[in-house]
Design an enzyme around this catalytic site. Structure first.
Site, short mmCIF file in Angstrom:
data_model
loop_
_atom_site.label_atom_id
_atom_site.label_comp_id
_atom_site.label_asym_id
_atom_site.label_seq_id
_atom_site.Cartn_x
_atom_site.Cartn_y
_atom_site.Cartn_z
N HIS A 115 26.35 13.28 -8.19
CA HIS A 115 25.04 13.90 -8.39
C HIS A 115 24.64 14.71 -7.16
O HIS A 115 24.63 14.19 -6.06
CB HIS A 115 23.98 12.84 -8.66
CG HIS A 115 23.95 12.39 -10.09
ND1 HIS A 115 22.87 11.80 -10.68
CD2 HIS A 115 24.89 12.51 -11.07
CE1 HIS A 115 23.13 11.54 -11.94
NE2 HIS A 115 24.35 11.95 -12.20
N TYR A 134 12.73 10.28 -11.03
CA TYR A 134 11.79 9.33 -10.42
C TYR A 134 10.39 9.83 -10.77
O TYR A 134 10.01 10.93 -10.37
CB TYR A 134 11.94 9.32 -8.89
CG TYR A 134 13.21 8.66 -8.37
CD1 TYR A 134 14.41 9.37 -8.28
CD2 TYR A 134 13.20 7.33 -7.96
CE1 TYR A 134 15.56 8.77 -7.79
CE2 TYR A 134 14.35 6.72 -7.46
CZ TYR A 134 15.52 7.44 -7.39
OH TYR A 134 16.67 6.85 -6.91
N PRO A 155 14.07 -1.32 -4.48
CA PRO A 155 15.16 -0.45 -4.97
C PRO A 155 14.82 1.04 -5.07
O PRO A 155 15.70 1.85 -5.34
CB PRO A 155 15.48 -1.04 -6.35
CG PRO A 155 14.27 -1.81 -6.75
CD PRO A 155 13.62 -2.29 -5.50
N LYS A 187 18.90 1.94 -1.72
CA LYS A 187 19.56 1.68 -0.43
C LYS A 187 20.22 0.31 -0.27
O LYS A 187 21.03 0.11 0.64
CB LYS A 187 18.53 1.83 0.71
CG LYS A 187 18.12 3.25 1.00
CD LYS A 187 19.16 3.97 1.81
CE LYS A 187 18.98 5.47 1.82
NZ LYS A 187 19.70 6.18 0.75
N TYR A 194 17.96 10.17 1.45
CA TYR A 194 18.47 9.72 0.15
C TYR A 194 20.01 9.67 0.15
O TYR A 194 20.60 8.72 -0.36
CB TYR A 194 17.96 10.62 -0.97
CG TYR A 194 18.18 10.03 -2.34
CD1 TYR A 194 17.26 9.14 -2.90
CD2 TYR A 194 19.33 10.32 -3.08
CE1 TYR A 194 17.47 8.56 -4.15
CE2 TYR A 194 19.56 9.75 -4.33
CZ TYR A 194 18.62 8.88 -4.86
OH TYR A 194 18.84 8.30 -6.10
P1 RFL Z 1 24.51 -10.20 -3.17
O1 RFL Z 1 24.98 -9.15 -4.12
O2 RFL Z 1 23.28 -10.92 -3.47
O3 RFL Z 1 25.71 -11.22 -3.02
C1 RFL Z 1 25.56 -12.45 -2.32
C2 RFL Z 1 26.55 -13.44 -2.87
O4 RFL Z 1 26.43 -14.68 -2.16
C3 RFL Z 1 26.44 -15.76 -3.09
N1 RFL Z 1 25.74 -16.90 -2.48
C4 RFL Z 1 26.38 -17.95 -1.93
N2 RFL Z 1 27.67 -18.23 -1.78
C5 RFL Z 1 27.98 -19.40 -1.19
N3 RFL Z 1 27.07 -20.27 -0.74
C6 RFL Z 1 25.77 -20.05 -0.86
N4 RFL Z 1 24.87 -20.92 -0.43
C7 RFL Z 1 25.37 -18.84 -1.48
N5 RFL Z 1 24.17 -18.28 -1.78
C8 RFL Z 1 24.41 -17.13 -2.38
C9 RFL Z 1 25.75 -15.20 -4.31
O5 RFL Z 1 26.10 -15.93 -5.48
C10 RFL Z 1 26.28 -13.77 -4.34
O6 RFL Z 1 27.48 -13.65 -5.08
O7 RFL Z 1 24.34 -9.60 -1.70
P2 RFL Z 1 25.17 -8.44 -0.93
O8 RFL Z 1 26.66 -8.65 -1.09
O9 RFL Z 1 24.57 -8.37 0.42
O10 RFL Z 1 24.85 -7.11 -1.74
C11 RFL Z 1 23.56 -6.56 -1.76
C12 RFL Z 1 23.30 -5.81 -3.08
O11 RFL Z 1 23.65 -6.66 -4.15
C13 RFL Z 1 21.84 -5.38 -3.22
O12 RFL Z 1 21.32 -4.92 -2.00
C14 RFL Z 1 21.68 -4.24 -4.27
O13 RFL Z 1 22.00 -4.70 -5.55
C15 RFL Z 1 20.24 -3.71 -4.26
N6 RFL Z 1 19.98 -2.69 -5.29
C16 RFL Z 1 20.38 -1.37 -5.11
N7 RFL Z 1 21.09 -1.01 -4.00
C17 RFL Z 1 21.56 0.26 -3.85
O14 RFL Z 1 22.20 0.55 -2.83
N8 RFL Z 1 21.34 1.24 -4.81
C18 RFL Z 1 20.64 0.97 -5.94
O15 RFL Z 1 20.53 1.85 -6.79
C19 RFL Z 1 20.11 -0.37 -6.12
N9 RFL Z 1 19.44 -0.71 -7.22
C20 RFL Z 1 19.29 -3.03 -6.46
C21 RFL Z 1 19.02 -2.00 -7.42
C22 RFL Z 1 18.89 -4.34 -6.71
C23 RFL Z 1 18.23 -4.66 -7.88
N10 RFL Z 1 17.86 -6.01 -8.08
C24 RFL Z 1 18.00 -6.70 -9.29
C25 RFL Z 1 17.55 -6.86 -6.94
C26 RFL Z 1 18.36 -2.29 -8.57
C27 RFL Z 1 17.92 -3.61 -8.82
C28 RFL Z 1 17.15 -3.83 -10.09
C1 PHB Z 2 20.05 2.21 -10.86
O1 PHB Z 2 20.74 3.04 -11.48
O2 PHB Z 2 20.08 1.00 -11.13
C2 PHB Z 2 19.15 2.68 -9.78
C3 PHB Z 2 19.21 4.01 -9.38
C4 PHB Z 2 18.37 4.46 -8.37
C5 PHB Z 2 17.47 3.58 -7.78
C6 PHB Z 2 17.44 2.24 -8.16
C7 PHB Z 2 18.28 1.79 -9.18
O3 PHB Z 2 16.63 4.05 -6.80
#
Ligand code: RFL
Ligand code: PHB
Length: 392
Positions: free
Chosen positions: A72, A201, A293, A297, A385
């Protein structure tokens, strides 16, 4: 059992660190409390920055992303009933982002780890970290009715926001900074074509909305909801109706609806723990910080921590220097706070705040108008971004 680096958590941070260390000849074991299927079932991020793409390439897992991901070059800001494009590529001297789901990144990393025969313990219960202040840290857990122990040189806490690593640090050695927002995001995934070629957005009087995607046939959309809302009380139809109301007439008209594959509500939070190193234990990713989110980031920041940490470990083992690990926390936090600022800014700019009597909304409209009409302001948004550069 013994290894060089014990990694807690098999999310993107832990898996990517494991792969980069393996490439550099550093032994590692991952200990994860959930099953592999559970980890893959979490629908989360969708936007991958260039530097995160580069890191996945370096780890040898970028091939499918380049084949199936969608590049994109811009995003659209919708307000006052109109859409305005921010040309990321033009404003950043050629940079762009990739649409490729976190689930897919995780799957690619898991497959590469399995193919290399690297040890991962899934479904480890009661994971604990010990003696990270000394020279011989240990990790213990229970599985199949037995207690297991892993001795290591270092512990990498990649265990997310609710993990055990940060929670094991004595309270007087850690400082936390937090902002909890008074709303959440209701998200759905559906096999319907995206509304537009680029992400929308939207700032609307009824609240924020985001139209994203996973592919040309699968869309991912979000609407801002009160924290008190329950996902069960949102039918698919009610979701699509609400999303449509928050878009400009043309996008609303072209919205194709369909049954949801996944539907969930996520709270929005800003959080940072300082420092990110405690003796021989290091925090990376959501274990150390959370961003709302809106700036896309979270995953990218996890990858950025892992880049600094993997290089620090490589320097330690290959060059016999501790300079990298000594500087890890400072370097990582410097980048973390900039992403925190940007994510807070995007969240403040685009959401409806329940205590606002109207002034806040007017300021948002003025700021959005300024953003899309000033080259300086749109350049600032674009460079944040696509991802700020690393300090090397
Ligand atoms: P995770 O993915 O939470 O993984 C951590 C892992 O550790 C395990 N764990 C344990 N294992 C052993 N012992 C314990 N006591 C433990 N406790 C926990 C868990 O089961 C898990 O498998 O963290 P990590 O690896 O630091 O990754 C971070 C990302 O997952 C997170 O920052 C992103 O998903 C955030 N996020 C977004 N980030 C972006 O860069 N771009 C996006 O577009 C974006 N959109 C989002 C998002 C997060 C969202 N939610 C649901 C929070 C959109 C949403 C809706
Ligand atoms: C997504 O596709 O899940 C998404 C994209 C952009 C954002 C957050 C989530 O800022």
């Amino acid at each position: 059992m013994r290894t060089q680096v014990a990694i807690i958590g098999a999310g993107p941070a832990g898996l990517l660190l494991g792969q980069l260390l393996h490439k550099a000849g550093i032994d590692n074991v991952i200990v994860e409390q959930r099953s592999g299927e559970y980890v893959l079932g979490r629908i989360r991020a969708g936007i991958i920055e260039q530097i995160c793409q580069d890191l996945l390439d370096e780890a040898g897992v970028g091939e499918r992303m380049h084949r199936e991901g969608i590049v994109h070059h811009g995003i659209e800001l919708c307000f006052g009933g109109q859409r305005h494009r921010i040309d990321l590529r033009q404003l950043t001297g050629g940079k762009s982002v990739m649409v490729y789901g976190q689930t897919e990144v995780t799957r690619d990393l898991m497959d590469a780890r399995a193919a290399a025969g690297l040890p991962t313990v899934y479904e480890a219960a009661n994971v604990q970290v010990h003696d990270f202040d000394g020279t011989s840290p240990r990790v213990s857990w229970q599985k199949d009715g037995a207690t297991h122990e892993l001795q290591c040189d270092f512990i990498a806490g990649c265990d997310g926001f609710h993990g055990v690593c940060r929670a094991s640090v004595p309270a007087d050695r850690i400082q936390t900074f937090e902002r909890v927002y008074p709303f959440g995001w209701l998200g759905i995934l559906a096999d319907t074509p995206p509304v537009s070629d680029e992400l929308i957005y939207s700032n609307h009087e009824r609240g924020f909305a985001l139209c994203s995607m996973r592919s040309h046939t699968r869309s991912r959309h979000y609407v801002q909801v009160p924290l008190t809302d329950k996902v069960e009380s949102w039918s698919d139809e009610a979701f699509w109706d609400e999303l449509r109301r928050r878009l400009d007439p043309e996008a609303a008209e072209s919205l194709v609806t369909g049954p949801s594959i996944e539907k969930s509500i996520a709270p929005l939070r800003s959080f940072v723990a300082e420092p990110m190193r405690f003796g021989r234990m290091f925090l990376a990713g959501d274990a150390a910080h959370i961003v709302p989110p809106t700036g896309a980031k979270g995953l990218n920041l996890a990858a950025s921590d892992v880049r600094y940490l993997s290089r620090a470990f490589v320097e330690y083992y290959r060059d016999k220097t501790e300079a990298g690990i000594d500087d890890y926390s400072r370097k990582a936090l410097r980048r973390v706070w900039k992403a925190e600022r940007f994510s807070w800014f995007m969240t403040s700019l685009l959401h409806k705040f329940p205590d606002d009597a109207g002034f806040g909304f007017k300021i948002q409209q003025a700021e959005l108008d300024y953003l899309v009409s000033s080259a300086a302001a749109s350049t600032s948004l674009a460079e944040n971004y696509v991802g700020l550069p690393f300090e090397d």
